[in-house]
Design a protein around this motif. Structure first.
Motif, PDB file in Angstrom:
ATOM      1  N   PHE A  77      -4.766  -7.180   5.104  1.00  0.00           N
ATOM      2  CA  PHE A  77      -5.926  -6.307   4.883  1.00  0.00           C
ATOM      3  C   PHE A  77      -7.101  -7.092   4.328  1.00  0.00           C
ATOM      4  O   PHE A  77      -8.228  -6.977   4.809  1.00  0.00           O
TER       5      PHE A  77
ATOM      6  N   PHE B 163       0.847  -1.190   0.000  1.00  0.00           N
ATOM      7  CA  PHE B 163       0.000   0.000   0.000  1.00  0.00           C
ATOM      8  C   PHE B 163       0.887   1.246   0.000  1.00  0.00           C
ATOM      9  O   PHE B 163       1.843   1.344   0.772  1.00  0.00           O
TER      10      PHE B 163
ATOM     11  N   ARG C 191      -9.242  -1.112  -3.357  1.00  0.00           N
ATOM     12  CA  ARG C 191      -9.896   0.157  -3.027  1.00  0.00           C
ATOM     13  C   ARG C 191     -11.369  -0.082  -2.698  1.00  0.00           C
ATOM     14  O   ARG C 191     -11.905   0.492  -1.745  1.00  0.00           O
TER      15      ARG C 191
ATOM     16  N   MET D  29     -11.595  -1.544   0.686  1.00  0.00           N
ATOM     17  CA  MET D  29     -11.350  -0.497   1.685  1.00  0.00           C
ATOM     18  C   MET D  29     -12.590   0.359   1.889  1.00  0.00           C
ATOM     19  O   MET D  29     -12.996   0.640   3.025  1.00  0.00           O
TER      20      MET D  29
ATOM     21  N   TYR E 168      -4.341   0.123   5.306  1.00  0.00           N
ATOM     22  CA  TYR E 168      -4.510   0.742   3.992  1.00  0.00           C
ATOM     23  C   TYR E 168      -3.991   2.188   4.068  1.00  0.00           C
ATOM     24  O   TYR E 168      -4.735   3.135   4.230  1.00  0.00           O
TER      25      TYR E 168
ATOM     26  N   THR F   3      -1.151  -6.405   2.114  1.00  0.00           N
ATOM     27  CA  THR F   3      -2.378  -6.589   1.335  1.00  0.00           C
ATOM     28  C   THR F   3      -3.112  -7.864   1.744  1.00  0.00           C
ATOM     29  O   THR F   3      -4.340  -7.903   1.766  1.00  0.00           O
TER      30      THR F   3
ATOM     31  N   ASP G  55      -3.399   3.952  -1.848  1.00  0.00           N
ATOM     32  CA  ASP G  55      -3.730   2.984  -2.889  1.00  0.00           C
ATOM     33  C   ASP G  55      -2.561   2.062  -3.184  1.00  0.00           C
ATOM     34  O   ASP G  55      -1.388   2.423  -2.995  1.00  0.00           O
TER      35      ASP G  55
END
Length: 943
Positions: free
Chosen positions: A103, A10, A146, A149, A125, A100, A128
């Motif tokens: 997340f 990120f 995205r 998120m 995050y 990632t 982007d």
């Protein structure tokens, strides 16, 4: 032992070994490593070469790939990359942690995650995915992450906002907007939470920020929901909608535990279109329904709509209650259920029907029809009995699990029933904590109460008065007498109230749908008015002393505060302010206690008198500039107003009941509640008491008016004749003039314009003889419509100018605007479309200001016809499309013959344009929301 790697993808690429940053020699090396991490498993070398070096020859691309792979092996070790001759992959076992991956694990299915998990995901995050790279292969994973998120952030925002945690919600919304400046939902939440926390100016500025960001990044203006939210804040309008579609209640207490139940309900909602939560009173089915609906709300583009049926006593009220929530109004000959189904249409919508058991058959018929007609609709119901409709899935709400005797403290601390007890105990004992000294006793209380949430809440609120051991002992005695856990808890809680609290609690049962503090003070408290003083001090010089600065409202508020602390009454934040209400189980218990009291008749009379006074106080304002405020005041107590009418028998005289009914007629008219209003009035006019004759005559006039508006010509004409006959017997000339106006309306509906004109002329003569200026203006307005429909334009203009002069003299801005509107329609149709358009815009601006939304339909229609006459066909089609959108959103319609006249003009326009061109222009107007359509029309110009 080989050191493991950590990767951060990120923002910009970062690589760590043993906590130390590792720099790769080339940007392509970072990009390739990221590609292999994001694409697990063997990857074709040829495909990678083409992906990364597509502009080079095949040989050069393969050579460049070999160079980068060599760089990675040199920097990170030979064993990081594995594969065959034609493939390459990352040895994932050598990478300890990838942001990632962490997340994605936390953000998956956000509605099933805890707040802490969602917050943890959002902390990962930072920005982007690899935002400094612009490679084509990044677009899809970047967009997917995205989206995840945004979903996690909005889910957390919903929860923070629902719980009233505006401070954290504001911080979370701002964090999301830093990453996604044009996220309209985040802007909506931020605007709402700023306003709700008292930062009105900041909320207004945030709307400006939203407009600027959306224009810059997306090239569009904020949508209708954002605009309506902003307008509501600016005007401090009580009826401003929330930032998301729906009207779910926002409980002022936290939701505790029940994760398994929530997950099960949410799963079932994705698998069925009809789900009924079954359970006895106090089982928590309503609270579960609210929480489950709140957590899945983002899945329903058409919104989540809550309909509380507990206050309804008549099966005929089920459909009107649902229609009212959705904003559907009666129009034409279609039934209200058909109109509701048409409004829902193909929208992906969730409707929650709460407390269906006492109206089960009516609910079942309504749900069955809607599920059949609306393919994307889901219905979640709560009931003590199944509805027994097709597609219904029945789910029994279980009690909260209670720990067994002898469970250790670790088990007790995590048990949902004990957590609920602790949560509800803190408001009455701020320092309460669940510890090894009290956990076993509280577990015993929860077992004794069989895990019933309401019973546990009631018991917990006694902690300020008793220790856990005393509560356990008191419940033991109460349950032995009552024989049922919830019943015994309610009886025990009631007996612990002081006499004043008991009296107020049982008297509150007279309200349906809750009440304001003022209503509780006057009706249940027995005070003459809210600010009535409790009395003066009895000193020797009492005559020189003012009354104590303690009002009935303050005394009642203190008693209510005690009932709220004891969970016997709920404090709810409604659209128009705070209200006091009861859960249906406690309401039924209070009704039972009140039935045994001697003051029942007096209480019902006080209830009726209070809401009669409210209706008569608001009725004059409904005709003028205070219309919006009066509507809001009546809307919040519509259940009480209707209960006061429907339960009037035995509570008051027929005369008093008719007074209330006729005082509400203008409110019903503006609410477009035509059929139900006719039915109520027809029931109220049945008693033949001579005292009621004037009100009965007036009620028949309103029956005519409502019949006219829902195309029931014969009923309208019969009611007008009855009204006229009764006013003649009474010798009431003003009433006769009004009834003649009703006869004129009914004749118009039948196309008998000569008869309508004759009735109006007779009515005008009576008003002139009486010197009744408003009566003259009202009938002249109808005369202007009749002659316009007959295309007798000079006479129509004369009628409308006469009405306009009177309304302006009376200072009635709303009625004057309607006269200007009518003159504009005449100019458009007869002589000067440009002047007519200017008059329509003048009238529309005033109507928007005073809240007269119904007649705005004529602004769209008149402007469209002005364009049509000027051969500006595309603009005419757009305006007619906007009229369609406005009518669909508000359920308003053109009156009487104007509907067919509009259809004829529309067909002529369609025939004059190429089909594709007409459709394109029409859809541009039809795509507008109610507020967008109004703004578009009032910004129009024929120049």
């Amino acid at each position: 032992m080989r050191a493991l790697l950590s990767v951060r993808l990120f923002g910009h690429f970062q690589l760590f070994r043993d906590g130390q940053s590792v720099a790769l020699g080339r940007r392509k090396s970072e990009a390739l490593l990221a590609y292999l991490i994001l694409h697990p498993g063997p990857q074709q070398r040829e495909r990678i070469a083409a992906q990364f070096w597509g502009g080079s020859s095949d040989e050069d691309a393969r050579r460049s790939l070999r160079v980068i792979l060599a760089d990675l092996r040199k920097s990170l070790g030979e064993d990081l990359l594995v594969g065959e001759r034609d493939t390459i992959a990352i040895e994932r076992a050598l990478i300890a942690d990838i942001d990632t991956d962490s997340f994605s694990a936390l953000a998956q299915l956000p509605q099933a995650r805890t707040d802490e998990e969602l917050a943890g995901a959002l902390n990962l995050y930072r920005d982007d995915l690899l935002r400094t790279l612009d490679d084509d292969w990044l677009r899809h994973p970047r967009a997917a992450l995205r989206e995840a998120m945004q979903g996690a952030a909005l889910c957390l925002l919903e929860r923070l906002r629902a719980g009233g945690n505006y401070k954290d919600a504001i911080a979370q919304a701002r964090a999301l907007l830093r990453l996604d400046p044009a996220n309209e939902s985040a802007h909506q939440h931020l605007i709402f939470c700023l306003a709700a926390s008292g930062q009105r100016d900041a909320a207004v500025q945030q709307f400006a920020n939203c407009s600027e960001a959306m224009q810059e990044h997306l090239g569009v203006a904020p949508g209708a929901a954002t605009l309506a939210l902003y307008e509501g804040i600016v005007k401090q309008h009580a009826r401003a909608p929330a930032a998301r579609l729906g009207n779910l209640p926002r409980p002022m207490t936290s939701f505790v535990g029940r994760d398994d139940e929530l997950n099960a309900i949410q799963t079932l909602l994705t698998q069925t279109r009809g789900l009924t939560l079954l359970g006895s009173g106090g089982s928590g089915k309503t609270r579960l329904a609210i929480q489950a609906a709140d957590e899945v709300a983002h899945l329903y583009a058409g919104g989540v709509w809550w309909v509380d049926l507990s206050a309804l006593g008549d099966a005929r009220q089920v459909v009107p209650a649902l229609a009212h929530v959705l904003g559907v109004h009666e129009s034409g000959a279609a039934s209200l259920l058909q109109l509701t189904a048409a409004f829902i249409g193909a929208q992906h919508m969730l409707i929650v029907l709460d407390n269906c058991e006492h109206l089960r058959d009516a609910c079942a018929a309504c749900v069955e029809h809607l599920l059949l007609q609306c393919p994307a609709l889901t219905v979640l119901a709560t009931s003590r009995e199944a509805l027994l409709v097709n597609e219904e899935v029945k789910w029994q709400v279980p009690p909260m699990p209670v720990p067994g005797a002898g469970a250790d403290f670790a088990t007790l601390r995590e048990n949902d029933a004990l957590r609920l007890f602790a949560e509800r105990a803190r408001p009455v004992q701020a320092d309460f904590v669940l510890d090894t000294g009290n956990a076993a006793q509280i577990a015993s209380i929860c077992r004794r109460l069989e895990g019933i949430p309401l019973a546990i809440e009631l018991a917990a609120t006694q902690l300020g008065q008793f220790d856990p051991g005393a509560i356990d002992a008191g419940l033991t005695q109460a349950l032995a007498m009552a024989g049922a856990a919830l019943r015994g808890t309610m009886e025990w809680s009631f007996e612990l109230l002081n006499r004043a609290e008991q009296t107020l609690f049982r008297r509150l049962s007279v309200f349906t749908g809750g009440c304001t503090l003022a209503a509780a003070t006057v009706v249940a408290g027995g005070f003459a008015e809210p600010q009535a003083a409790l009395g003066a001090r009895a000193d020797d010089d009492a005559a020189a002393l003012a009354a104590l600065p303690v009002s009935g409202e303050l005394a009642t508020a203190l008693l209510l505060e005690g009932l709220v602390r004891k969970s016997l009454v709920q404090l709810r934040r409604g659209e128009a302010g705070l209200r006091y209400a009861m859960l249906d189980t406690l309401h039924a218990f209070a009704v039972e206690k009140q039935a045994a009291a001697a003051d029942g008749a007096a209480l019902r009379q006080a209830h009726h008198a209070f809401f009669l006074a409210l209706a008569e106080r608001c009725e004059p304002a409904l005709w003028g500039s205070g219309q919006a405020q009066a509507m809001a005041a009546l809307d919040q107590d519509s259940d009480n107003l209707h209960a006061a009418i429907d339960g009037a028998q035995g509570a008051c005289s027929a005369h008093q009941a008719l007074r209330l009914g006729t005082a509400l007629c203008r409110y019903w008219l503006l609410s477009c509640d035509f059929s139900m209003s006719m039915a109520r009035l027809e029931r109220l006019v049945q008693p033949q008491d001579p005292e009621c004759a004037p009100l009965r005559a007036l009620a028949y006039y309103w029956i005519c008016d409502f019949g006219y508006r829902c195309n029931r010509g014969e009923q309208a004409a019969a009611a007008a004749q009855t009204s006229l006959h009764m006013f003649e017997q009474l010798g009431d000339l003003a009433g006769q003039a009004r009834a003649l106006r009703g006869l004129g309306m009914a004749a118009c509906l039948a196309g008998q314009f000569d008869a309508a004109a004759s009735a109006c002329e007779r009515g005008l003569q009576m008003c002139h003889a009486l010197g009744d200026a408003r009566g003259i203006a009202n009938i002249a307005t109808l005369g202007g419509e009749i002659t316009r429909w007959q295309q007798r334009y000079p006479e129509s203009r004369s009628y409308n100018e006469q009405a306009l002069a009177i309304y302006r003299q009376l200072g009635d801005a709303r009625a004057a605007a309607i006269s200007v509107l009518n003159l504009g329609l005449l100019s458009v149709a007869h002589d000067d479309p440009r002047q007519g358009a200017a008059q329509l815009l003048e009238a529309g601006a005033v109507m928007l200001e005073v809240g007269e939304r119904h007649h705005l339909t004529y602004v769209f229609d008149g402007l469209g016809y002005a364009c049509q006459r000027q051969q500006r066909l595309d603009e005419a089609a757009r305006l007619y499309g906007a009229l369609h959108a406005y009518c669909a959103a508000t359920k308003y319609a053109l009156f009487g013959p104007d509907g067919p006249i509009h259809e004829a003009r529309l067909q002529a326009l369609r025939a004059a344009m190429p089909a594709e061109r007409f459709e394109l222009a029409w859809q541009a107007g039809a795509a507008l929301s109610e507020h967008e359509a109004a703004r578009y029309a009032l910004a129009f110009s024929l120049d």
